[in-house]
Write a protein that holds these residues in place. Sequence first.
Motif, mmCIF file in Angstrom:
data_model
loop_
_atom_site.group_PDB
_atom_site.id
_atom_site.type_symbol
_atom_site.label_atom_id
_atom_site.label_comp_id
_atom_site.label_asym_id
_atom_site.label_seq_id
_atom_site.Cartn_x
_atom_site.Cartn_y
_atom_site.Cartn_z
ATOM 1 N N PHE A 8 0.624 -1.403 -0.111
ATOM 2 C CA PHE A 8 -0.116 -0.365 0.076
ATOM 3 C C PHE A 8 0.741 1.290 -0.659
ATOM 4 O O PHE A 8 1.605 1.846 1.257
ATOM 5 N N GLY A 9 0.926 2.096 -0.863
ATOM 6 C CA GLY A 9 1.551 3.899 -1.240
ATOM 7 C C GLY A 9 1.161 4.652 -0.214
ATOM 8 O O GLY A 9 -0.106 4.395 0.639
ATOM 9 N N GLY A 10 2.060 5.578 -0.137
ATOM 10 C CA GLY A 10 1.395 6.430 0.539
ATOM 11 C C GLY A 10 -0.009 7.163 0.494
ATOM 12 O O GLY A 10 -0.989 7.250 1.789
ATOM 13 N N THR A 11 -0.143 6.963 -0.913
ATOM 14 C CA THR A 11 -2.202 8.097 -0.750
ATOM 15 C C THR A 11 -2.835 6.763 -1.087
ATOM 16 O O THR A 11 -4.118 7.359 -0.128
ATOM 17 N N SER A 12 -2.635 5.307 -0.552
ATOM 18 C CA SER A 12 -3.660 4.554 -0.079
ATOM 19 C C SER A 12 -4.224 4.300 1.611
ATOM 20 O O SER A 12 -5.340 4.333 1.505
ATOM 21 N N VAL A 13 -2.938 5.232 2.076
ATOM 22 C CA VAL A 13 -3.471 4.701 3.880
ATOM 23 C C VAL A 13 -2.219 6.215 3.766
ATOM 24 O O VAL A 13 -2.721 6.520 5.459
ATOM 25 N N ALA A 14 -3.590 7.514 3.798
ATOM 26 C CA ALA A 14 -2.968 8.791 3.996
ATOM 27 C C ALA A 14 -3.651 9.259 5.184
ATOM 28 O O ALA A 14 -3.324 9.967 5.481
ATOM 29 N N ASP A 15 -5.177 8.496 5.072
ATOM 30 C CA ASP A 15 -6.119 8.622 6.094
ATOM 31 C C ASP A 15 -6.639 8.085 6.353
ATOM 32 O O ASP A 15 -6.296 6.803 6.711
ATOM 33 N N ALA A 16 -7.388 8.155 7.898
ATOM 34 C CA ALA A 16 -8.225 7.244 8.047
ATOM 35 C C ALA A 16 -8.949 6.326 7.529
ATOM 36 O O ALA A 16 -8.935 4.999 7.956
ATOM 37 N N LYS A 17 -9.334 7.005 6.494
ATOM 38 C CA LYS A 17 -10.823 6.726 5.646
ATOM 39 C C LYS A 17 -9.712 5.182 4.235
ATOM 40 O O LYS A 17 -10.135 4.207 5.239
ATOM 41 N N GLY A 18 -8.558 5.919 4.294
ATOM 42 C CA GLY A 18 -7.763 5.029 3.353
ATOM 43 C C GLY A 18 -6.863 3.282 3.882
ATOM 44 O O GLY A 18 -6.867 2.552 3.393
ATOM 45 N N LEU A 19 -7.219 4.188 5.390
ATOM 46 C CA LEU A 19 -6.061 3.327 6.473
ATOM 47 C C LEU A 19 -7.501 1.955 6.288
ATOM 48 O O LEU A 19 -7.073 0.888 6.258
ATOM 49 N N ARG A 20 -8.317 2.093 6.861
ATOM 50 C CA ARG A 20 -9.098 1.319 6.742
ATOM 51 C C ARG A 20 -9.923 1.235 5.547
ATOM 52 O O ARG A 20 -10.476 -0.792 5.298
ATOM 53 N N ARG A 21 -9.582 1.116 4.323
ATOM 54 C CA ARG A 21 -10.331 0.879 2.859
ATOM 55 C C ARG A 21 -8.716 -0.536 2.897
ATOM 56 O O ARG A 21 -8.933 -1.079 2.367
ATOM 57 N N ALA A 22 -7.902 0.185 3.137
ATOM 58 C CA ALA A 22 -6.241 -1.177 2.900
ATOM 59 C C ALA A 22 -7.095 -2.292 3.729
ATOM 60 O O ALA A 22 -6.310 -3.565 3.452
ATOM 61 N N ALA A 23 -7.138 -1.877 5.408
ATOM 62 C CA ALA A 23 -7.415 -2.771 6.556
ATOM 63 C C ALA A 23 -8.254 -3.992 5.536
ATOM 64 O O ALA A 23 -8.258 -5.357 5.846
ATOM 65 N N SER A 231 -6.218 1.001 -4.838
ATOM 66 C CA SER A 231 -6.807 0.628 -3.631
ATOM 67 C C SER A 231 -8.516 1.161 -3.320
ATOM 68 O O SER A 231 -8.591 0.659 -2.660
ATOM 69 N N PHE A 232 -8.727 1.786 -4.408
ATOM 70 C CA PHE A 232 -10.249 2.769 -4.304
ATOM 71 C C PHE A 232 -11.431 2.603 -4.517
ATOM 72 O O PHE A 232 -12.630 2.421 -4.117
ATOM 73 N N THR A 233 -10.379 1.410 -6.074
ATOM 74 C CA THR A 233 -11.708 1.107 -6.791
ATOM 75 C C THR A 233 -11.680 -0.364 -6.919
ATOM 76 O O THR A 233 -13.547 -1.271 -6.923
#
Length: 242
Positions: A8-23, A231-233
Motif C-alpha cells: 500500500f502506497g502513501g496515498t492509499s493509507v493517507a488518512d483513517a479512511k484509507g487505512l480502513r480501506r487497506a485493512a 486500492s480505491f476501486t
Amino acid sequence: MGIIVQKFGGTSVADAKGLRRAAKLIAAAHSAGNEVVAVVSAQGNSTDELLKKAAEISFDPCKRELDSLLASGEQAAMALLAIAAEAQGCPAVSLSGPAAGIFTDGHYGEAEITQIDTGRIMKELYAGRAVVVAGFQGAAPNGDVATLGRGGSDTSAVALAAALGAKICKIYTDVEGVYTADPRLDPSAKKLDSISYDEMLAMAKAGAQVLHPRAVELAKKHKVPVEVLSSFTGTPGTVLMQ
Ligand code: ASP
Ligand code: MG
C-alpha cells in the motif's frame, strides 16, 4: 492457499479512511484463506514533511539520523495499519524492516537489500496473523535502520514476495493500473491488462511513477508475478509478465 504480498502506497493509507480501506483488503485476503504480508509506505506526504523538519534545523543532517527519522514514517503507518486490520477482525502484527528480517548494506539513504531472513514473518503467518511490514527500510550490518531511497517500498514488497515465494505481489496505488500515458495528465490514456517486465522497466525508467525501476528489475530477476491496481476501486489492474 499460499502467501500473497500486498503493498500500500502513501496515498492509499493517507488518512483513517484509507487505512480502513487497506485493512479491508488485508482482511478479505486473509479470510479467503491466504497468508497475507502487507508492505506499507509512510502516510501521504509524511516523508517529505519529515525531510522538511530536518532541513529546518540543519543544512547537512547526518545521514544515519535522517534514516532513523524517515524510517519512522513507515513505522507509524505499519502500526496504524495493523490496528486497522485488527479493527476489521483480522489478527495482525506489524514489523519494522529490521524486525521482519530485511538486511541491507550500510549505505544510509540508498541502501540495497542484501538478504532476507523470513523466519519471523513465517512464524507470525503460521500463527494465523496477517503481517504488516514497514517498507523502505532494513537493518544495516551494524544493526542501524537504513532506508532504500525514495520510492523504496515497492522494492521492499517485491523482495519480500521473492523471498517468501509469494504467488502474487499486489501493488495497491491511486491509479487503476499501468496506462499508455499518465491518466492524471492525459484523459485519452488507456489502461493495459498486462505488460512485460521489460516494457514496464522502460516506462519506470522514463519516469512513470507507478512502480519504482528497482522493484521492476527485482521482479523480472526473480519472476515475481506483480499486479498494479487501485486500492480505491477494487477493479482488476495491470499484470506484469515475462
Ligand atoms: N515513503 C518513502 C518515500 O516517500 C518510500 C515510499 O513511499 O516508497 O519515498
Ligand atoms: Mg511515499
